[in-house]
Structures are given as structure tokens and as C-alpha cells.
Design a protein around this motif. Structure first.
Motif, PDB file in Angstrom:
ATOM      1  N   LYS A  20       0.820  -1.208   0.000  1.00  0.00           N
ATOM      2  CA  LYS A  20       0.000   0.000   0.000  1.00  0.00           C
ATOM      3  C   LYS A  20       0.857   1.262   0.000  1.00  0.00           C
ATOM      4  O   LYS A  20       0.372   2.354  -0.305  1.00  0.00           O
ATOM      5  CB  LYS A  20      -0.924   0.014   1.220  1.00  0.00           C
ATOM      6  CG  LYS A  20      -1.886  -1.163   1.283  1.00  0.00           C
ATOM      7  CD  LYS A  20      -2.831  -1.173   0.095  1.00  0.00           C
ATOM      8  CE  LYS A  20      -3.838  -2.313   0.212  1.00  0.00           C
ATOM      9  NZ  LYS A  20      -4.757  -2.363  -0.955  1.00  0.00           N
ATOM     10  N   SER A  21       2.124   1.108   0.360  1.00  0.00           N
ATOM     11  CA  SER A  21       3.035   2.252   0.370  1.00  0.00           C
ATOM     12  C   SER A  21       4.458   1.746   0.239  1.00  0.00           C
ATOM     13  O   SER A  21       4.730   0.545   0.372  1.00  0.00           O
ATOM     14  CB  SER A  21       2.876   3.073   1.655  1.00  0.00           C
ATOM     15  OG  SER A  21       3.243   2.302   2.789  1.00  0.00           O
ATOM     16  N   GLY A  22       5.367   2.666  -0.017  1.00  0.00           N
ATOM     17  CA  GLY A  22       6.773   2.312  -0.137  1.00  0.00           C
ATOM     18  C   GLY A  22       7.629   3.562  -0.105  1.00  0.00           C
ATOM     19  O   GLY A  22       7.166   4.655  -0.457  1.00  0.00           O
ATOM     20  N   THR A  23       8.871   3.402   0.339  1.00  0.00           N
ATOM     21  CA  THR A  23       9.791   4.531   0.436  1.00  0.00           C
ATOM     22  C   THR A  23      10.925   4.359  -0.561  1.00  0.00           C
ATOM     23  O   THR A  23      11.514   3.277  -0.661  1.00  0.00           O
ATOM     24  CB  THR A  23      10.364   4.650   1.857  1.00  0.00           C
ATOM     25  OG1 THR A  23       9.288   4.843   2.779  1.00  0.00           O
ATOM     26  CG2 THR A  23      11.324   5.832   1.958  1.00  0.00           C
ATOM     27  N   SER A  24      11.213   5.410  -1.302  1.00  0.00           N
ATOM     28  CA  SER A  24      12.292   5.404  -2.284  1.00  0.00           C
ATOM     29  C   SER A  24      13.306   6.480  -1.935  1.00  0.00           C
ATOM     30  O   SER A  24      12.941   7.567  -1.470  1.00  0.00           O
ATOM     31  CB  SER A  24      11.753   5.660  -3.698  1.00  0.00           C
ATOM     32  OG  SER A  24      10.894   4.626  -4.118  1.00  0.00           O
ATOM     33  N   GLY A  25      14.567   6.163  -2.174  1.00  0.00           N
ATOM     34  CA  GLY A  25      15.613   7.165  -2.071  1.00  0.00           C
ATOM     35  C   GLY A  25      15.885   7.727  -3.453  1.00  0.00           C
ATOM     36  O   GLY A  25      16.269   6.990  -4.366  1.00  0.00           O
ATOM     37  N   ILE A  26      15.659   9.010  -3.642  1.00  0.00           N
ATOM     38  CA  ILE A  26      15.811   9.644  -4.953  1.00  0.00           C
ATOM     39  C   ILE A  26      16.926  10.681  -4.858  1.00  0.00           C
ATOM     40  O   ILE A  26      16.851  11.615  -4.054  1.00  0.00           O
ATOM     41  CB  ILE A  26      14.492  10.293  -5.413  1.00  0.00           C
ATOM     42  CG1 ILE A  26      13.390   9.227  -5.499  1.00  0.00           C
ATOM     43  CG2 ILE A  26      14.672  10.995  -6.754  1.00  0.00           C
ATOM     44  CD1 ILE A  26      12.040   9.774  -5.927  1.00  0.00           C
ATOM     45  N   VAL A  27      17.960  10.495  -5.666  1.00  0.00           N
ATOM     46  CA  VAL A  27      19.114  11.394  -5.657  1.00  0.00           C
ATOM     47  C   VAL A  27      18.922  12.459  -6.729  1.00  0.00           C
ATOM     48  O   VAL A  27      18.609  12.143  -7.885  1.00  0.00           O
ATOM     49  CB  VAL A  27      20.421  10.623  -5.902  1.00  0.00           C
ATOM     50  CG1 VAL A  27      21.613  11.574  -5.888  1.00  0.00           C
ATOM     51  CG2 VAL A  27      20.600   9.530  -4.852  1.00  0.00           C
ATOM     52  N   LEU A  28      19.115  13.706  -6.335  1.00  0.00           N
ATOM     53  CA  LEU A  28      18.973  14.828  -7.263  1.00  0.00           C
ATOM     54  C   LEU A  28      20.289  15.584  -7.330  1.00  0.00           C
ATOM     55  O   LEU A  28      20.993  15.739  -6.324  1.00  0.00           O
ATOM     56  CB  LEU A  28      17.844  15.758  -6.817  1.00  0.00           C
ATOM     57  CG  LEU A  28      16.486  15.075  -6.577  1.00  0.00           C
ATOM     58  CD1 LEU A  28      16.234  14.930  -5.083  1.00  0.00           C
ATOM     59  CD2 LEU A  28      15.353  15.834  -7.226  1.00  0.00           C
ATOM     60  N   MET A  29      20.621  16.048  -8.525  1.00  0.00           N
ATOM     61  CA  MET A  29      21.861  16.790  -8.710  1.00  0.00           C
ATOM     62  C   MET A  29      21.676  17.799  -9.836  1.00  0.00           C
ATOM     63  O   MET A  29      20.693  17.742 -10.591  1.00  0.00           O
ATOM     64  CB  MET A  29      23.006  15.834  -9.052  1.00  0.00           C
ATOM     65  CG  MET A  29      22.794  15.033 -10.328  1.00  0.00           C
ATOM     66  SD  MET A  29      24.162  13.917 -10.706  1.00  0.00           S
ATOM     67  CE  MET A  29      25.449  15.109 -11.075  1.00  0.00           C
ATOM     68  N   GLN A  30      22.620  18.716  -9.942  1.00  0.00           N
ATOM     69  CA  GLN A  30      22.548  19.717 -11.000  1.00  0.00           C
ATOM     70  C   GLN A  30      23.287  19.240 -12.242  1.00  0.00           C
ATOM     71  O   GLN A  30      24.376  18.669 -12.157  1.00  0.00           O
ATOM     72  CB  GLN A  30      23.128  21.043 -10.520  1.00  0.00           C
ATOM     73  CG  GLN A  30      22.204  21.815  -9.585  1.00  0.00           C
ATOM     74  CD  GLN A  30      22.684  23.222  -9.342  1.00  0.00           C
ATOM     75  OE1 GLN A  30      23.843  23.449  -9.027  1.00  0.00           O
ATOM     76  NE2 GLN A  30      21.792  24.186  -9.489  1.00  0.00           N
ATOM     77  N   GLU A  31      22.662  19.476 -13.382  1.00  0.00           N
ATOM     78  CA  GLU A  31      23.264  19.163 -14.678  1.00  0.00           C
ATOM     79  C   GLU A  31      23.055  20.369 -15.578  1.00  0.00           C
ATOM     80  O   GLU A  31      21.919  20.744 -15.870  1.00  0.00           O
ATOM     81  CB  GLU A  31      22.626  17.917 -15.290  1.00  0.00           C
ATOM     82  CG  GLU A  31      23.227  17.522 -16.632  1.00  0.00           C
ATOM     83  CD  GLU A  31      22.525  16.325 -17.236  1.00  0.00           C
ATOM     84  OE1 GLU A  31      23.182  15.278 -17.399  1.00  0.00           O
ATOM     85  OE2 GLU A  31      21.317  16.437 -17.538  1.00  0.00           O
ATOM     86  N   ASN A  32      24.149  20.981 -15.987  1.00  0.00           N
ATOM     87  CA  ASN A  32      24.087  22.194 -16.811  1.00  0.00           C
ATOM     88  C   ASN A  32      23.231  23.272 -16.160  1.00  0.00           C
ATOM     89  O   ASN A  32      22.451  23.968 -16.821  1.00  0.00           O
ATOM     90  CB  ASN A  32      23.546  21.866 -18.209  1.00  0.00           C
ATOM     91  CG  ASN A  32      24.422  20.883 -18.956  1.00  0.00           C
ATOM     92  OD1 ASN A  32      25.649  20.916 -18.836  1.00  0.00           O
ATOM     93  ND2 ASN A  32      23.801  20.000 -19.728  1.00  0.00           N
ATOM     94  N   GLY A  33      23.364  23.384 -14.838  1.00  0.00           N
ATOM     95  CA  GLY A  33      22.675  24.436 -14.113  1.00  0.00           C
ATOM     96  C   GLY A  33      21.246  24.131 -13.731  1.00  0.00           C
ATOM     97  O   GLY A  33      20.595  24.945 -13.069  1.00  0.00           O
ATOM     98  N   ALA A  34      20.725  22.971 -14.129  1.00  0.00           N
ATOM     99  CA  ALA A  34      19.337  22.609 -13.814  1.00  0.00           C
ATOM    100  C   ALA A  34      19.320  21.369 -12.934  1.00  0.00           C
ATOM    101  O   ALA A  34      20.126  20.453 -13.110  1.00  0.00           O
ATOM    102  CB  ALA A  34      18.546  22.355 -15.095  1.00  0.00           C
ATOM    103  N   TRP A  35      18.382  21.337 -11.986  1.00  0.00           N
ATOM    104  CA  TRP A  35      18.265  20.181 -11.110  1.00  0.00           C
ATOM    105  C   TRP A  35      17.607  19.029 -11.856  1.00  0.00           C
ATOM    106  O   TRP A  35      16.615  19.205 -12.562  1.00  0.00           O
ATOM    107  CB  TRP A  35      17.461  20.535  -9.861  1.00  0.00           C
ATOM    108  CG  TRP A  35      18.281  21.284  -8.852  1.00  0.00           C
ATOM    109  CD1 TRP A  35      18.364  22.633  -8.699  1.00  0.00           C
ATOM    110  CD2 TRP A  35      19.158  20.709  -7.888  1.00  0.00           C
ATOM    111  NE1 TRP A  35      19.243  22.952  -7.692  1.00  0.00           N
ATOM    112  CE2 TRP A  35      19.749  21.781  -7.168  1.00  0.00           C
ATOM    113  CE3 TRP A  35      19.518  19.408  -7.547  1.00  0.00           C
ATOM    114  CZ2 TRP A  35      20.660  21.581  -6.140  1.00  0.00           C
ATOM    115  CZ3 TRP A  35      20.424  19.203  -6.523  1.00  0.00           C
ATOM    116  CH2 TRP A  35      20.988  20.276  -5.830  1.00  0.00           C
TER     117      TRP A  35
END
Length: 516
Positions: free
Chosen positions: A495-510
Motif C-alpha cells: 500500500k506504500s513504499g519509500t524510495s531514495g531519490i538522488v537529485l543533482m545539478q546538470e548544466n545548471g538545472a536540477w
């Protein structure tokens, strides 16, 4: 001999053996790598190459990873060591190959041009990456390519034996050609062109024509076709079940009813398209579809009382991640998107009442109903209170509910640029995943960062909302978001779940760089 192969090809096409028409065949890869070192063709289409000096070593059956046979632009279903059903055929293939290797002599011959194209070939790939490529020059002579080494062997029965063992044409079986809406349909088949991919099932009225590529990158058979199911396939084979839905997805992303009648059922692997004529029958009982997916969970089974469709309160709340409370003393049902503070006093009275996000719903069809001790909520009143779209289609006896997931409040991060960018990305991720929009999803990821077959991995699962998120700074300026999602139609029942999502900048955009 060339005329014989031309005749063979014509006969194969006449009897309906599928023509390989897409993807990259392993036989073609081997031929291309071999042809890269071939001198210009002589007039008789036979090129000469340096002869090999060492006798080729025998192979073991357990060292074979994959085998595929082809002829001209025809390819037959490959064998894989990972499939238990292929073990016997792989062992026989190894014996045939060893018989040829034992009699092989160094050769300076190599087929090129039309002779190479029309030669029957067998590609045997070993687990160590070695590729043994056999080309039948005629019914008795076979050229053997092992890396840079070239050999020729004479065997009067090898070609016939390989055909009997490996010439298995792609096929597709459908469990029923008269499906009822809500009935389980099984589809089993194979594709000789690609190792893995996606099978898409469409229905369309007979006589439709002309393909259409949607903005999501999905190739529809025509503008009138409706997409009813997708499933992954691997090892060039597929075997899956799906419920014949009351609604299918049109080219514009909306859901249209599949009115009972005759349709062409398209089974599309991307390189091979099979068509079956089917007669779709109406369901025996009313059905519920959420975002086009038929609800099969008994806990969510709808009932109809006095013309009103009702759903079990607790199961409905769990499906959408709502908070629910039943106050037996006041006969009141409370449903909200946030934890209930229990600060509302509904007042005493004999009538049942329904409260959504602190507001009492009014009207004759807006009251909860108790059936066999379970509290049921009126679907239309509840759905409309949450801003969902609800459509009843008499011809399919179906209700279509289209919901909007509960997303992050971007305004809550207005003063934090990094987290605001992350919230926008996460909201976009939810919408793209639910919409199965590969183009939109790809724009959210760093270049070449989107996982392969992401939609196929999750099956029919939908994200109904973002329950919580926490952020953690990572080295190099990256940001890690731990996100808990509410799920509907998860193939494992979660019914639910947790994800680890990595975000970074590429060419100035997230951008999103990884999803765990």
C-alpha cells in the motif's frame, strides 16, 4: 544453389513465417563484426582470408549462453541457457557444433554479398563472450567463424539437423477470443528479433489503419486504437495475464469505453505485431476502473444500493492514502488527506453522515451505508469531494474514476531554492510515472540516467500520493530525498513504499540522477 535459397525464402514467406523486421538481431551483429575484416568481394562472391592454423577446441554445453538460427532476413526464436526448457536443445546444439569442429579444416573462404545474405546461419554465443558463427555454404559445407579464425567443415546432415532443432517460428497464443469485460486473459508468445522489451495490447475497431506515435512515445496501430495493457518480456518470450478492461487509453491520454462488440486485438512487441479478432462481451456485474485499471481486489469490490455505487470505506481510504475514522456514537464517517484531529463534533442524530476534510457532505446520495457490519461510502459523492472525475458508462456497466495524486505543497519550500526544485521534480516524477509518459520522465533525469524498462518493472502500480519526504545533503552539492509514496495496484500488494531519490545539478538545472 542461390535459386534454391530464393525459392526457400519465398516458400517460408508464403506459409507465414514471420519476417524479422526490427531491433538488432544477434546474427546480424555477428555478421557485421565478421564482415568488418573482409577484403573486397571477388566476382564469385567468395572472399579469401588468411587460413587458421590451430584446430578449434570442442565446447561444453554448460558454456553455451545463447543460440539463434537465421536465414536471410528470417530469424527463429533463440535458445537461452537461463531457460530450463532450452537445456536439452542446447546440449544437442553443442554436440552438433563439436561434430563440425572435429572435422573442421582451416579455410580461406568467406561468403559475401548475396551468398552471405541467403546463407542459413547459426550463432552460438558462449558465456566467456566467444562467438561461434556458422554459415552453411550449401547443404554439405559449413563455414565456421571463431573470432579471427576461419574454418570449413563437411557434413551431409548438419543443416537438416539444425533446422529440425532450431527453426522454431515466433508465435502468439490468446486464451480466449471471446473475452468478457472483467475476465482474465492470458497471452503467451515469442519474438525472435529482440531479447527483451515491452508487449503492448491494443484493441481497435476493424478497418482502422495508419499508425500513430503519441507524445509519450507510444506507437499506436491507429488513431482509433485503445491501449489496454503493457507487460515486459525477456529471453525473447512473454507469458502474462491481464483483465479485459471496460476502458482503454486513447492517443490523447484519456480513457475511452470499450463498448461490447468485435475488435482487432493487437499484440505488439515493438518488432512484431500479431492481430486476433475478438468479441468483447459486457460484464456480468458493474465494474470499477481507476485510471483505466480494472479493480479486481475483493476488498475494493463495489456494491450497488438503490442505484448508488458504494465502496468499502477502509479499503478505499487505504488505496488512496487517506485518513479515515468511524465514530460509532455519532454514526459519522470522517475522511481526510491529513491526520484527523478529532476536533469536529458532528452532533447527535439518527442519520448517518460523511465528512471529507472537515466538511459535511449533503444530499440524498452522500451518506455512508452499513452493509453486514462494514461501512460503505457513496463513490460519486466521495470522489467529487476530493476533486476526482467520475464517469458511468451504461454500455460497459462500468464506472471510471480518474484521480489526481496528492502532491507535495511546493509553496512550503518557497524560501529554499534547492528543496523547491526538488519538490517540483518529485511532483513531476509522480505525474510522469502515473501517466506512463516516458518522454516527460526522461526530461526529469540526467542524460542517460533513466532506468531501463521502468514502467514495466512497476506493472500497473499507481502512485496515489506523497505521504512524506525528508531531504539530506550529499557530497558534491547533491540532494537525497527519502520519499514515502502511497500505492494502488502494486503487484506485490504494498500500500506504500519509500524510495531514495538522488537529485543533482546538470548544466545548471536540477535533475534526478538515481532512484532506489
Amino acid at each position: 544453389m542461390k535459386q534454391f535459397y530464393m525459392f526457400t525464402l519465398a516458400v517460408l514467406l508464403t506459409v507465414g513465417v514471420p519476417v524479422w523486421s526490427g531491433g538488432t538481431s544477434w546474427e546480424a551483429e555477428a555478421a557485421a563484426s565478421t564482415a568488418a575484416n573482409v577484403p573486397p568481394a571477388a566476382e564469385n562472391d567468395i572472399a579469401t582470408v588468411p587460413a587458421s592454423s590451430a584446430q578449434p577446441a570442442a565446447i561444453q554445453a554448460d558454456a553455451v549462453q545463447r543460440v539463434q538460427m537465421s536465414h536471410a532476413d528470417l530469424a527463429w526464436v533463440p535458445l537461452f541457457a537461463s531457460r530450463a526448457a532450452d537445456q536439452s536443445a542446447i546440449a544437442k546444439t553443442a554436440n552438433f557444433v563439436n561434430r563440425l569442429l572435429k572435422n573442421a579444416k582451416p579455410s580461406t573462404e568467406q561468403l559475401v554479398g548475396e551468398d552471405a545474405f541467403f546463407a542459413t546461419s547459426v550463432d552460438v554465443m558462449l558465456t566467456d563472450g566467444t562467438d561461434i558463427y556458422l554459415q552453411f555454404k550449401d547443404s554439405k559445407h559449413v563455414l565456421i567463424h571463431i573470432g579471427e579464425d576461419k574454418y570449413i567443415a563437411q557434413d551431409a546432415t548438419a543443416l537438416k539437423e539444425f533446422y529440425e532443432l532450431l527453426a522454431v517460428s515466433p508465435q502468439t497464443d490468446v486464451s480466449t477470443l471471446k473475452p468478457t469485460i472483467g475476465q482474465t486473459v492470458r497471452i503467451k508468445g515469442s519474438d525472435a528479433s529482440n531479447y527483451e522489451g515491452t508487449v503492448r495490447i491494443f484493441v481497435e475497431t476493424s478497418g482502422s489503419s495508419g499508425g500513430y506515435m503519441t507524445a509519450k512515445g507510444v506507437d499506436y496501430p491507429s488513431k482509433r486504437a485503445l491501449l489496454v495493457h503493457t507487460a515486459p518480456y525477456s529471453e525473447a518470450r512473454y507469458d502474462f495475464q491481464f483483465t479485459m478492461p471496460a476502458y482503454g487509453e486513447a492517443i490523447d491520454g484519456t480513457f475511452k469505453p470499450i463498448t461490447p462488440g468485435t475488435y482487432d486485438l493487437y499484440i505488439d512487441t515493438g518488432s512484431r505485431r500479431t492481430i486476433r479478432s475478438v468479441m468483447v462481451a459486457p460484464p456480468a456485474a458493474p465494474t470499477l476502473a481507476i485510471n483505466g485499471v480494472t479493480v479486481n481486489d475483493p476488498a475494493l469490490a463495489p456494491i450497488v444500493s438503490n442505484g448508488v455505487m458504494l465502496l468499502p470505506m477502509r479499503a478505499l481510504a487505504e488505496s488512496f492514502g487517506w485518513y479515515v475514522r468511524w465514530d460509532a456514537a455519532y454514526k459519522a464517517a470522517f475522511v481526510s488527506t491529513q491526520p484527523d484531529t478529532q476536533g469536529i463534533n458532528p452532533g447527535k442524530g439518527a442519520a448517518l453522515s460523511l465528512w471529507v476534510n472537515g466538511k459535511k457532505l449533503t444530499g440524498a446520495n452522500a451518506k455512508p451505508v452499513i452493509v453486514k457490519g462494514r461501512v460503505y461510502l457513496p463513490l460519486r459523492a466521495t470522489a467529487e469531494a476530493f476533486g476526482f472525475q467520475l464517469t458511468w458508462t451504461p454500455s460497459v456497466r462500468g464506472v471510471l474514476l480518474v484521480f489526481r495524486p496528492q502532491l507535495l505543497d511546493e509553496g512550503a519550500y518557497a524560501g529554499e531554492a534547492k528543496k523547491l526544485a526538488a519538490a517540483k521534480l518529485l511532483n513531476g516524477y509522480v505525474n510522469a510515472m502515473n501517466g506512463r509518459d516516458a518522454a516527460a520522465l526522461g526530461r526529469l533525469f540526467v542524460k542517460n540516467g533513466m532506468p531501463a524498462q521502468l514502467f514495466e518493472i512497476i506493472g500497473q502500480r499507481l502512485i496515489t500520493g506523497v505521504r512524506s519526504v525528508t531531504f539530506e545533503d550529499r557530497p558534491g552539492g547533491a540532494l537525497l530525498a527519502y520519499v514515502t509514496f502511497s500505492y494502488l495496484f502494486d503487484q506485490h500488494g504494498n500500500k506504500s513504499g519509500t524510495s531514495g531519490i538522488v537529485l543533482m545539478q546538470e548544466n545548471g538545472a536540477w535533475k534526478i540522477s538515481d532512484v532506489d
